[in-house]
Design an enzyme around this catalytic site. Sequence first.
Site: not given
Length: 574
Positions: A12, A117, A197
Amino acid sequence: MYMTGLNAIQVYVPWNFHETVEGVHNFTGDRDLEHFLDLANQTGLLVILRPGPYICAEWEMGGLPAWLLQKPNMLLRSADTDYVQAVSNWFAVLLPKIKPWLYINGGNIITVQVENEYGSYYACDYNYMRHLRTLLRFFLGENIVLFTTDGNTDKEMACGTLEGLYATIDFGTDTNITEAFKRQRRFEPRGPLVNSEFYTGWLDHWQDQHAVVDAQKVSRVLGEMLTMGANVNMYMFEGGTNFGYWNGADHDTRFRSVVTSYDYDAPLSEAGDPTEKLFAIRDVIKQFRNIPSGPMPPATPKFAYGFVTMKKVGNISGLLNTLSPVGPVKSQYPLTFEEMKQFYGYMLYRTTLPRDLSGPTPLISPLNGVHDRAYVSVNGSMHLCGQVFQGLLERDTMLVMNVTGQQGEIVDILVENMGRVNFGSKISDSKGLLSNLILGKDVLTDWKIYPLDIDGAIAGGWPHSNSKKSSPSPQKEPLVGPVFYMGTLEPNGLAWDTFLKLNEWTKGQVWINGMNLGRYWPAKGPQQTLYIPGPLLSTTLPNNITVLELEGAPPHLRVLFMDRPQLNATADKS
């Protein structure tokens, strides 16, 4: 990771880590993204980049900068004009740095994730996702593979996916993998099966049991997915630490702050060491591809440096000249952290008692406006020995406490930002006193609000650099309320990883050699030790330890450096 048989690393980019202050960008030191990409490249790992702008990740506000909250009506993660403009400005800085690292340009970034998400967010704003797609294509070109990641439900996949973005799914060990990949297929008829994930562990909030996911279960389900020919990203493979104030929080029925450790029960521990889970995973991967030969790099050495006895520096109220060099802002009603342009840490709100309180009088936060914890003392600065810590108010859990005192006495309320909500509909999470406090029948007004630059003072050498000049306060003062302590770990020639345990301390923040290690709260747990990476320690100079204890220190004033972590409150309390 390379020696386990992985060929790619997914990472990230937290926007607020690089642009903590609007318009000021930092890519140096531990924020050097390109150095990280280069290390991955030298190691032989491809990169899957997740630049957000929202990342969740149990990170403060999901990576969104708190300065966005200065526009109170901004709808985050939507096509709101002000929000989209801020994102566009950020991507115009970030993405040109990324472009040379793309695989098609000879670098190692193979794919880039759009948002994170998004299907689990209530806004479900396709115009926002279209805007991100346009931005990423503009800066990175038409040939880069962009993808989305969403939870294993039809609603999440429907809101989170968009034409032109490859749709992937995420799930853990308790999922019917055939059904999950069937769902991905419905949204993405052709191309690879991808679990973006696959949860090897889980996060901890304060007061939780420490999350553990069985290594055999992880390796078994991994094997089943690889047998189907699927691609798997393990979340987390290495979780690390929420140093400083970077932990996030959840808000389902109430506000719940995430602990400092992000160990996650991952295959590599918080300190980066291989675990039994890692070897189980490697044994599975071995069956599907050739893995590098040679030994696994060993765990980094750990050292138990032993006890250090701390000494009191003083309560916050008596240290405002040092901690708040700019001085207070006067305001009839309380201002938030965001209105004060102090986004993280602590602020002090000061007023006076409007009348004599003949007996214990309720101090109430009627609108649940304490975000997140307020430490209340009376008679703050008249004569410091007379400062009395009266108790605390806490978001969602303690909205009333009793106060005693005389008219005109000073009331000091230290407010702690315990980390902004990073998931769900409540991510617009302002901090400080968001609404009025009521004492008996009086609304408290006429505040002096002190922004506190504690980290700046400590980075500048305080309190150790001052300790020669002033003798520490007499120990007979009660060790309650927000008080600073200092101590020194003498050098012994080693700078090895270690773990700091604050046995019988209550709750607070710790710094070592100017670095903010994060929050401790052993009374709530489960985390009992703070990870200290070896490079933070000096082998030749005294190592400065500073503790801000918010409620009450133990009489022994000792802290302990151990050679192993304790992340589970049910662990040995000795």
